[in-house]
Enzyme design. Sequence first.
Site, PDB file in Angstrom:
ATOM      1  N   GLY A   1      68.433 -97.925 -67.919  1.00 23.23           N
ATOM      2  CA  GLY A   1      68.267 -97.070 -69.100  1.00 23.23           C
ATOM      3  C   GLY A   1      69.575 -96.416 -69.463  1.00 23.23           C
TER       4      GLY A   1
ATOM      5  CG  ASP B   1      65.063 -86.738 -62.812  1.00 21.25           C
ATOM      6  OD1 ASP B   1      65.856 -87.228 -61.987  1.00 21.25           O
ATOM      7  OD2 ASP B   1      65.433 -86.250 -63.890  1.00 21.25           O
ATOM      8  CD  GLU B   2      59.409 -88.811 -65.480  1.00 25.33           C
ATOM      9  OE1 GLU B   2      60.464 -88.194 -65.242  1.00 25.33           O
ATOM     10  OE2 GLU B   2      59.226 -89.474 -66.519  1.00 25.33           O
ATOM     11  CB  VAL B   3      58.916 -93.026 -61.967  1.00 27.68           C
ATOM     12  CG1 VAL B   3      58.325 -92.741 -63.324  1.00 27.68           C
ATOM     13  CG2 VAL B   3      60.288 -93.619 -62.098  1.00 27.68           C
TER      14      VAL B   3
ATOM     15  CG  HIS C   1      69.212 -84.617 -62.242  1.00 27.39           C
ATOM     16  ND1 HIS C   1      69.825 -83.410 -62.010  1.00 27.39           N
ATOM     17  CD2 HIS C   1      68.011 -84.317 -62.807  1.00 27.39           C
ATOM     18  CE1 HIS C   1      69.025 -82.425 -62.413  1.00 27.39           C
ATOM     19  NE2 HIS C   1      67.926 -82.945 -62.884  1.00 27.39           N
TER      20      HIS C   1
ATOM     21  N   GLY D   1      74.401 -91.455 -71.065  1.00 31.14           N
ATOM     22  CA  GLY D   1      74.875 -92.747 -70.584  1.00 31.14           C
ATOM     23  C   GLY D   1      75.674 -93.519 -71.620  1.00 31.14           C
TER      24      GLY D   1
ATOM     25  CG  ASP E   1      70.879 -80.894 -65.311  1.00 35.81           C
ATOM     26  OD1 ASP E   1      71.804 -81.418 -65.949  1.00 35.81           O
ATOM     27  OD2 ASP E   1      69.692 -81.239 -65.438  1.00 35.81           O
TER      28      ASP E   1
ATOM     29  CD  GLU F   1      67.323 -80.328 -67.986  1.00 35.36           C
ATOM     30  OE1 GLU F   1      68.276 -81.063 -68.237  1.00 35.36           O
ATOM     31  OE2 GLU F   1      66.461 -80.609 -67.139  1.00 35.36           O
TER      32      GLU F   1
HETATM   33  P1  NDP Z   1      65.940 -93.741 -68.828  1.00 37.16           P
HETATM   34  O1  NDP Z   1      64.548 -93.313 -69.163  1.00 37.16           O
HETATM   35  O2  NDP Z   1      66.920 -93.925 -69.924  1.00 37.16           O
HETATM   36  O3  NDP Z   1      65.879 -95.125 -68.013  1.00 37.16           O
HETATM   37  C1  NDP Z   1      65.048 -95.271 -66.919  1.00 37.16           C
HETATM   38  C2  NDP Z   1      65.081 -96.696 -66.394  1.00 37.16           C
HETATM   39  O4  NDP Z   1      64.169 -96.752 -65.290  1.00 37.16           O
HETATM   40  C3  NDP Z   1      64.664 -97.751 -67.384  1.00 37.16           C
HETATM   41  O5  NDP Z   1      65.504 -98.854 -67.283  1.00 37.16           O
HETATM   42  C4  NDP Z   1      63.242 -98.081 -66.964  1.00 37.16           C
HETATM   43  O6  NDP Z   1      62.945 -99.435 -67.122  1.00 37.16           O
HETATM   44  C5  NDP Z   1      63.255 -97.825 -65.488  1.00 37.16           C
HETATM   45  N1  NDP Z   1      61.914 -97.419 -65.013  1.00 37.16           N
HETATM   46  C6  NDP Z   1      61.092 -96.495 -65.564  1.00 37.16           C
HETATM   47  N2  NDP Z   1      59.974 -96.371 -64.863  1.00 37.16           N
HETATM   48  C7  NDP Z   1      60.074 -97.252 -63.835  1.00 37.16           C
HETATM   49  C8  NDP Z   1      59.219 -97.607 -62.746  1.00 37.16           C
HETATM   50  N3  NDP Z   1      58.036 -97.003 -62.568  1.00 37.16           N
HETATM   51  N4  NDP Z   1      59.651 -98.559 -61.887  1.00 37.16           N
HETATM   52  C9  NDP Z   1      60.837 -99.163 -62.063  1.00 37.16           C
HETATM   53  N5  NDP Z   1      61.674 -98.873 -63.075  1.00 37.16           N
HETATM   54  C10 NDP Z   1      61.295 -97.931 -63.943  1.00 37.16           C
HETATM   55  O7  NDP Z   1      66.483 -92.698 -67.732  1.00 37.16           O
HETATM   56  P2  NDP Z   1      67.839 -91.868 -67.725  1.00 37.16           P
HETATM   57  O8  NDP Z   1      68.980 -92.813 -67.591  1.00 37.16           O
HETATM   58  O9  NDP Z   1      67.826 -90.849 -68.803  1.00 37.16           O
HETATM   59  O10 NDP Z   1      67.667 -91.050 -66.358  1.00 37.16           O
HETATM   60  C11 NDP Z   1      67.911 -91.632 -65.098  1.00 37.16           C
HETATM   61  C12 NDP Z   1      68.465 -90.573 -64.180  1.00 37.16           C
HETATM   62  O11 NDP Z   1      69.728 -90.129 -64.680  1.00 37.16           O
HETATM   63  C13 NDP Z   1      67.609 -89.339 -64.035  1.00 37.16           C
HETATM   64  O12 NDP Z   1      67.716 -88.886 -62.713  1.00 37.16           O
HETATM   65  C14 NDP Z   1      68.259 -88.342 -64.984  1.00 37.16           C
HETATM   66  O13 NDP Z   1      68.032 -86.991 -64.644  1.00 37.16           O
HETATM   67  C15 NDP Z   1      69.732 -88.715 -64.772  1.00 37.16           C
HETATM   68  N6  NDP Z   1      70.654 -88.322 -65.833  1.00 37.16           N
HETATM   69  C16 NDP Z   1      70.395 -88.675 -67.133  1.00 37.16           C
HETATM   70  C17 NDP Z   1      71.277 -88.361 -68.128  1.00 37.16           C
HETATM   71  C18 NDP Z   1      71.085 -88.860 -69.519  1.00 37.16           C
HETATM   72  O14 NDP Z   1      71.997 -88.668 -70.310  1.00 37.16           O
HETATM   73  N7  NDP Z   1      69.992 -89.479 -69.886  1.00 37.16           N
HETATM   74  C19 NDP Z   1      72.494 -87.558 -67.852  1.00 37.16           C
HETATM   75  C20 NDP Z   1      72.740 -87.352 -66.432  1.00 37.16           C
HETATM   76  C21 NDP Z   1      71.819 -87.692 -65.488  1.00 37.16           C
HETATM   77  P3  NDP Z   1      62.037-100.012 -68.341  1.00 37.16           P
HETATM   78  O15 NDP Z   1      62.925-100.127 -69.504  1.00 37.16           O
HETATM   79  O16 NDP Z   1      61.578-101.322 -67.840  1.00 37.16           O
HETATM   80  O17 NDP Z   1      60.926 -99.031 -68.551  1.00 37.16           O
HETATM   81 MG    MG Z   2      70.263 -82.081 -67.809  1.00 34.82          MG
END
Ligand code: NDP
Ligand code: MG
Length: 334
Positions: free
Chosen positions: A27, A84-86, A109, A135, A192, A196
């Site tokens: 993601g 984070d939740e999954v 995180h 990202g 953090d 937020e």
């Molecule tokens: P996203 O929601 O953008 O991406 C999550 C990814 O995880 C997707 O590729 C998704 O795949 C996959 N996924 C979701 N559920 C499952 C599951 N049950 N099993 C396997 N894969 C799964 O997440 P973020 O990048 O926003 O966040 C990821 C981490 O980064 C978190 O810890 C967040 O706090 C941290 N973070 C995020 C920031 C940001 O800017 N977004 C900044 C700094 C840290 P699919 O597409 O197949 O659903």
């Molecule tokens: Mg944050």
Amino acid sequence: MAIETLYDKDGSLDALSGKTVAVLGYGSQGHAHAQNLRDSGVTVIVANRADSANGKLAKEHGFDPLSVDEAVKRADVVIVALPDEVQPEVYEKSIKPNLRAGMALGSTHGFNVHFKTIVPPTDVDVIMVAPKGPGHTVRSEYENGGGVPCLLAVHQDASGKAFGIAMAWAIGVGGGRAGVLKTTFKDECETDLFGEQSVLCGGLSELIKTGFEVLTEAGYPPELAYFEVCHELKLIINLIERGGLNYMRYSISNTAEFGDYHTGPKIVDARTKETMKQVLADIQSGKFAKTFRDDYANGFVWFKAQREKDRNHPVEKVGKELRAMMPWLKPVEK
Ligand code: NDP
Ligand code: MG
């Protein structure tokens, strides 16, 4: 700076040579870490559902998305970039059974490790590299030859080499070009969440909605209200981002600056500060994390209801119409 700040010269990508890094999730963060590390010469594999939009993107980018189990089995360093939740359930089911002594478990995180919803075994390194940007910026800045500043922390140093591995990860993702701030899981996670909730997302959203409601309830057209309490925020934020409050105040009119000092402290007053202190206490005690987890366990019923309610707030309806008049904003509707 009050905090130790490191750069490319303070570490080496060598700490990852001969190692395979698995990025779990493709993601926002996952796609940036996977591609930047690969472009830095690191061996990277990706885990994601192959048929989802992110899975397809990973394939387009030349990765062959694996299951989480398979990726962890093949990896030396695991970067968890899942929501984070999954993370706790994926950790129990697919990560933990495949961890081997001497591996490094990384997150972007500190939430789950800090609140102990993930408790890694004592024989693996536990590290964090948290870019201070979305990202997509982590990826685009890297491609531009720069990088986004990152926070780095070592929670558990089983191998004696955890810092070097974390530093190599930060360098590989581009953070070492901008600055890598050394911190702890606790400080990263709690600041953090506080930021937020109180200011960036929670505080700001309520400020916008309340300002909009006051103007429209007083009979002003919603279009004008939207421009004044929402659209123009971007102009102000750009100034603050570039030069802090001083530069914003230098740039705005004297009338606006006078009103800022005159009225701001009435809006965010001593009571708001007391509330913010309580918010921080609830974060520190784990009360917020428990509330979040409990709602997730309950199907996110409360979360989804709030989302639905706010999606239909009048500021969103008029905003959609006005943004359509400004194509240069590249309006998106979600
Ligand atoms: P996203 O929601 O953008 O991406 C999550 C990814 O995880 C997707 O590729 C998704 O795949 C996959 N996924 C979701 N559920 C499952 C599951 N049950 N099993 C396997 N894969 C799964 O997440 P973020 O990048 O926003 O966040 C990821 C981490 O980064 C978190 O810890 C967040 O706090 C941290 N973070 C995020 C920031 C940001 O800017 N977004 C900044 C700094 C840290 P699919 O597409 O197949 O659903
Ligand atoms: Mg944050």
